[in-house]
Scaffold this motif. Structure first.
Motif, PDB file in Angstrom:
ATOM      1  N   ILE A 147       0.831  -1.200   0.000  1.00  0.00           N
ATOM      2  CA  ILE A 147       0.000   0.000   0.000  1.00  0.00           C
ATOM      3  C   ILE A 147       0.867   1.252   0.000  1.00  0.00           C
ATOM      4  CG2 ILE A 147      -1.607   1.335   1.427  1.00  0.00           C
ATOM      5  CD1 ILE A 147      -2.887  -1.363   2.200  1.00  0.00           C
ATOM      6  N   THR A 148       1.927   1.246   0.807  1.00  0.00           N
ATOM      7  CA  THR A 148       2.840   2.387   0.857  1.00  0.00           C
ATOM      8  C   THR A 148       3.457   2.649  -0.507  1.00  0.00           C
ATOM      9  OG1 THR A 148       3.359   1.954   3.183  1.00  0.00           O
ATOM     10  CG2 THR A 148       4.918   3.306   1.946  1.00  0.00           C
ATOM     11  N   VAL A 149       3.944   1.596  -1.147  1.00  0.00           N
ATOM     12  CA  VAL A 149       4.587   1.748  -2.456  1.00  0.00           C
ATOM     13  C   VAL A 149       3.601   2.294  -3.480  1.00  0.00           C
ATOM     14  CG1 VAL A 149       5.643   0.504  -4.383  1.00  0.00           C
ATOM     15  CG2 VAL A 149       6.338  -0.014  -2.030  1.00  0.00           C
ATOM     16  N   ALA A 150       2.368   1.778  -3.489  1.00  0.00           N
ATOM     17  CA  ALA A 150       1.363   2.253  -4.444  1.00  0.00           C
ATOM     18  C   ALA A 150       1.030   3.722  -4.217  1.00  0.00           C
ATOM     19  CB  ALA A 150       0.102   1.398  -4.341  1.00  0.00           C
ATOM     20  N   LEU A 151       0.860   4.109  -2.949  1.00  0.00           N
ATOM     21  CA  LEU A 151       0.538   5.499  -2.643  1.00  0.00           C
ATOM     22  C   LEU A 151       1.676   6.435  -3.044  1.00  0.00           C
ATOM     23  CD1 LEU A 151      -1.204   5.088   0.835  1.00  0.00           C
ATOM     24  CD2 LEU A 151      -2.243   6.066  -1.220  1.00  0.00           C
ATOM     25  N   VAL A 152       2.915   5.976  -2.870  1.00  0.00           N
ATOM     26  CA  VAL A 152       4.060   6.813  -3.232  1.00  0.00           C
ATOM     27  C   VAL A 152       4.216   6.905  -4.743  1.00  0.00           C
ATOM     28  CG1 VAL A 152       6.568   6.997  -3.140  1.00  0.00           C
ATOM     29  CG2 VAL A 152       5.309   6.416  -1.079  1.00  0.00           C
ATOM     30  N   GLU A 153       4.178   5.751  -5.406  1.00  0.00           N
ATOM     31  CA  GLU A 153       4.468   5.718  -6.838  1.00  0.00           C
ATOM     32  C   GLU A 153       3.349   6.291  -7.692  1.00  0.00           C
ATOM     33  OE1 GLU A 153       7.184   5.161  -8.258  1.00  0.00           O
ATOM     34  OE2 GLU A 153       8.375   4.246  -6.662  1.00  0.00           O
ATOM     35  N   HIS A 154       2.106   6.291  -7.183  1.00  0.00           N
ATOM     36  CA  HIS A 154       0.985   6.715  -8.021  1.00  0.00           C
ATOM     37  C   HIS A 154       0.173   7.864  -7.427  1.00  0.00           C
ATOM     38  CE1 HIS A 154       1.657   3.572 -10.952  1.00  0.00           C
ATOM     39  NE2 HIS A 154       1.826   2.722  -9.949  1.00  0.00           N
ATOM     40  N   LEU A 155       0.686   8.477  -6.355  1.00  0.00           N
ATOM     41  CA  LEU A 155      -0.008   9.642  -5.810  1.00  0.00           C
ATOM     42  C   LEU A 155       0.988  10.616  -5.180  1.00  0.00           C
ATOM     43  CD1 LEU A 155      -2.673  11.107  -5.212  1.00  0.00           C
ATOM     44  CD2 LEU A 155      -2.833   9.799  -3.081  1.00  0.00           C
ATOM     45  N   ALA A 184      10.613  -0.175  -9.136  1.00  0.00           N
ATOM     46  CA  ALA A 184      11.360  -0.427  -7.898  1.00  0.00           C
ATOM     47  C   ALA A 184      11.506   0.891  -7.143  1.00  0.00           C
ATOM     48  CB  ALA A 184      12.726  -1.021  -8.216  1.00  0.00           C
ATOM     49  N   PRO A 185      10.870   1.035  -5.985  1.00  0.00           N
ATOM     50  CA  PRO A 185      10.932   2.294  -5.240  1.00  0.00           C
ATOM     51  C   PRO A 185      12.333   2.552  -4.684  1.00  0.00           C
ATOM     52  CG  PRO A 185       9.137   0.886  -4.461  1.00  0.00           C
ATOM     53  CD  PRO A 185      10.023   0.043  -5.316  1.00  0.00           C
ATOM     54  N   ASN A 186      12.531   3.775  -4.234  1.00  0.00           N
ATOM     55  CA  ASN A 186      13.797   4.171  -3.623  1.00  0.00           C
ATOM     56  C   ASN A 186      13.709   3.930  -2.119  1.00  0.00           C
ATOM     57  OD1 ASN A 186      16.345   5.283  -3.201  1.00  0.00           O
ATOM     58  ND2 ASN A 186      15.537   7.365  -3.034  1.00  0.00           N
ATOM     59  N   TYR A 187      14.299   2.826  -1.654  1.00  0.00           N
ATOM     60  CA  TYR A 187      14.337   2.525  -0.225  1.00  0.00           C
ATOM     61  C   TYR A 187      15.605   3.106   0.388  1.00  0.00           C
ATOM     62  CZ  TYR A 187      10.556  -0.897  -0.864  1.00  0.00           C
ATOM     63  OH  TYR A 187       9.355  -1.508  -1.143  1.00  0.00           O
ATOM     64  N   GLY A 188      15.526   3.501   1.663  1.00  0.00           N
ATOM     65  CA  GLY A 188      16.695   4.050   2.340  1.00  0.00           C
ATOM     66  C   GLY A 188      16.434   4.229   3.821  1.00  0.00           C
ATOM     67  N   SER A 189      17.388   4.834   4.513  1.00  0.00           N
ATOM     68  CA  SER A 189      17.295   5.062   5.956  1.00  0.00           C
ATOM     69  C   SER A 189      16.462   6.307   6.232  1.00  0.00           C
ATOM     70  CB  SER A 189      18.691   5.232   6.563  1.00  0.00           C
ATOM     71  OG  SER A 189      19.458   4.065   6.395  1.00  0.00           O
ATOM     72  N   THR A 190      15.392   6.133   6.992  1.00  0.00           N
ATOM     73  CA  THR A 190      14.492   7.247   7.295  1.00  0.00           C
ATOM     74  C   THR A 190      14.431   7.541   8.791  1.00  0.00           C
ATOM     75  OG1 THR A 190      12.569   5.777   7.452  1.00  0.00           O
ATOM     76  CG2 THR A 190      13.059   6.711   5.280  1.00  0.00           C
ATOM     77  N   GLY A 191      15.443   7.053   9.544  1.00  0.00           N
ATOM     78  CA  GLY A 191      15.443   7.255  10.990  1.00  0.00           C
ATOM     79  C   GLY A 191      15.598   8.721  11.356  1.00  0.00           C
ATOM     80  N   ILE A 192      14.743   9.210  12.263  1.00  0.00           N
ATOM     81  CA  ILE A 192      14.808  10.592  12.759  1.00  0.00           C
ATOM     82  C   ILE A 192      14.648  10.588  14.275  1.00  0.00           C
ATOM     83  CG2 ILE A 192      13.977  11.686  10.640  1.00  0.00           C
ATOM     84  CD1 ILE A 192      11.181  11.796  11.889  1.00  0.00           C
ATOM     85  N   GLY A 193      15.180  11.608  14.930  1.00  0.00           N
ATOM     86  CA  GLY A 193      15.032  11.734  16.379  1.00  0.00           C
ATOM     87  C   GLY A 193      16.340  11.528  17.101  1.00  0.00           C
ATOM     88  N   HIS A 194      16.239  11.095  18.334  1.00  0.00           N
ATOM     89  CA  HIS A 194      17.419  10.809  19.155  1.00  0.00           C
ATOM     90  C   HIS A 194      17.076   9.680  20.116  1.00  0.00           C
ATOM     91  CE1 HIS A 194      20.820  11.251  21.871  1.00  0.00           C
ATOM     92  NE2 HIS A 194      21.386  12.055  20.990  1.00  0.00           N
TER      93      HIS A 194
END
Length: 425
Positions: A147-155, A184-194
């Motif tokens: 669902i995440t990939v579809a929402l990103v790639e098509h919206l 193929a989506p662009n996967y990567g590190s999305t860590g934020i905070g401390h």
């Protein structure tokens, strides 16, 4: 399937954009005050706790004296620059579009191209969402990644600045889009905070033309009404409230208290992520014109915008907005597309709050800064981005141990050595 038609062949701007704009007046933000949270502890976003109340205001006009209403902010007020820009673009031809500045030109072209190809994206979204609904009916299991990939790639990704984004690579299944395009989506590190305060991974981080992290989104398999679970949710009922004998309508039909996510605490996670990301952006880009930063909470049915202003400590939460037309199944709502586009381009189109008097801001404050004052230095100076993983911190000794490392050798630290290390939260 063809895109939505233009109003006249000589116009560049798609007709659906102009027709949708007046309907965005129904989007409103409630002003939230945080009553209690666990933001001073080492807590990952899935375990974030954030209890809030809706700010209320007494009306001073004589004819409405003694009335108390929820404090709301119109979407059209915060994004007035965007509304004015679309009005300016009415009837523009391609030569006029070329005269706009670079960011405005790219933004309006992105929106117009999406509407020209909206039918293709509707088919892709409906195909993936339909497959996932069928899976759920058979095994009671949704694939959040699909669902995440579809929402990103098509919206979302198609509407974002530069169409640039990163999806959290912590997923066990790094899937390509399931609609058949096999992107193929662009996967990567999305860590934020401390690690000593709120921290974790955003589902999606959108970037700007200059590789700056702009906006985040949190995707869920479902956000559906569940009245039976409201008593276990730490939110106030926003449907209608009675205060001193007066009932007041909520700012929208489906609000956070009515909507349960795929897992308990979905909305709390979204609020925590919005606050952390906004503070991170202020830390990295202190010269931004304003620090009203959005988090988009979205599912195949609805979405909601959460805004946190790190400069003024203001937390806003919109009503839930239908992603698809209610009476035309399978067709994306033009109002939803336009709203998401404005939010994703908030750096251009959101003017934030402008206060004439310093005391005015006190009415809107969320109280987050006061609640976390013992860790405020971390939230304002030490937040991290693009973190692949966070170390485990023992909450029992987090305050004194952390301060001792930061303040080692000072008089404060010398006196603190005589105290017990254990702290109860």
């Amino acid at each position: 399937m063809a895109g939505r038609e233009n109003s006249q062949s000589g116009e560049t701007l798609n007709k659906s954009i102009v027709l949708a704009l007046p309907h965005l007046d129904k989007v409103k933000f409630a002003v939230l005050e945080i009553i209690n949270c666990n933001a001073t502890q080492s807590v990952s976003f899935p375990d974030a706790f954030c209890k809030y109340e809706i700010d209320l205001v007494k009306l001073e006009r004589e004819e409405l004296k003694h009335e108390v209403r929820s404090l709301n902010v119109n979407f059209s007020t915060l994004f007035k620059t965007g509304f004015d820009f679309i009005d300016k673009c009415r009837g523009m031809n391609r030569e006029d579009i070329e005269e706009l500045n670079r960011n405005e030109r790219k933004a309006i072209t992105t929106l117009d191209e999406y509407f020209q190809n909206i039918g293709v994206h509707e088919q892709s979204l409906n195909k993936v969402f339909g497959m996932e609904k069928e899976k759920k009916s058979q095994s009671n299991s949704h694939s959040k990644t699909a669902i995440t990939v579809a929402l990103v790639e098509h919206l979302l990704g198609k509407l974002a600045p530069g169409q640039s984004f990163i999806i959290n690579d912590g997923s066990n299944n790094k899937e390509n889009c399931k609609c058949g395009c096999d992107v193929a989506p662009n996967y990567g590190s999305t860590g934020i905070g401390h690690e000593v305060v709120w921290h974790g991974h955003a589902d999606i981080i959108f970037s700007s033309h200059h590789e700056e992290n702009e906006c985040i989104a949190k995707c869920e398999s479902s956000l559906s009404s569940d009245e039976s679970q409201q008593e276990t949710t730490p939110y106030l009922s926003l449907k209608r409230r009675r205060i001193d004998g007066i009932e007041e309508d909520s700012p929208g039909e489906k609000l956070m208290t009515e909507v349960k996510g795929h897992t308990a605490g979905t909305s709390e996670q979204a609020i925590a992520q919005a606050i952390v990301f906004s503070l991170l952006q202020k830390q990295r880009h202190p010269n931004f014109q304003n620090h009203m930063i959005p988090n988009i909470l979205i599912s195949p049915d609805f979405f909601q915008i959460i805004l946190y202003d790190a400069e003024h400590d203001i937390l806003l939460c919109s009503n839930f907005i239908d992603l698809f037309n209610v009476n035309n199944e399978g067709r994306l709502s033009s109002e939803a597309v336009l709203t998401l586009w404005l939010v994703l381009h908030y750096r251009i189109f959101c003017k934030g709050f402008v206060f004439e008097e310093p005391t005015e801001v006190e009415i809107f404050k969320s109280n987050f800064q006061e609640l976390v004052k013992e860790k405020w230095n971390i939230y304002t100076n030490c937040l991290k981005k693009s973190v692949p993983g966070f170390p485990v911190v023992d909450n029992g000794i987090s305050i004194d141990t952390w301060n001792r490392k930061v303040l080692q050798g000072t008089e404060y630290c010398k006196g603190m050595k005589k105290r017990k290390l254990h702290v109860n939260f």
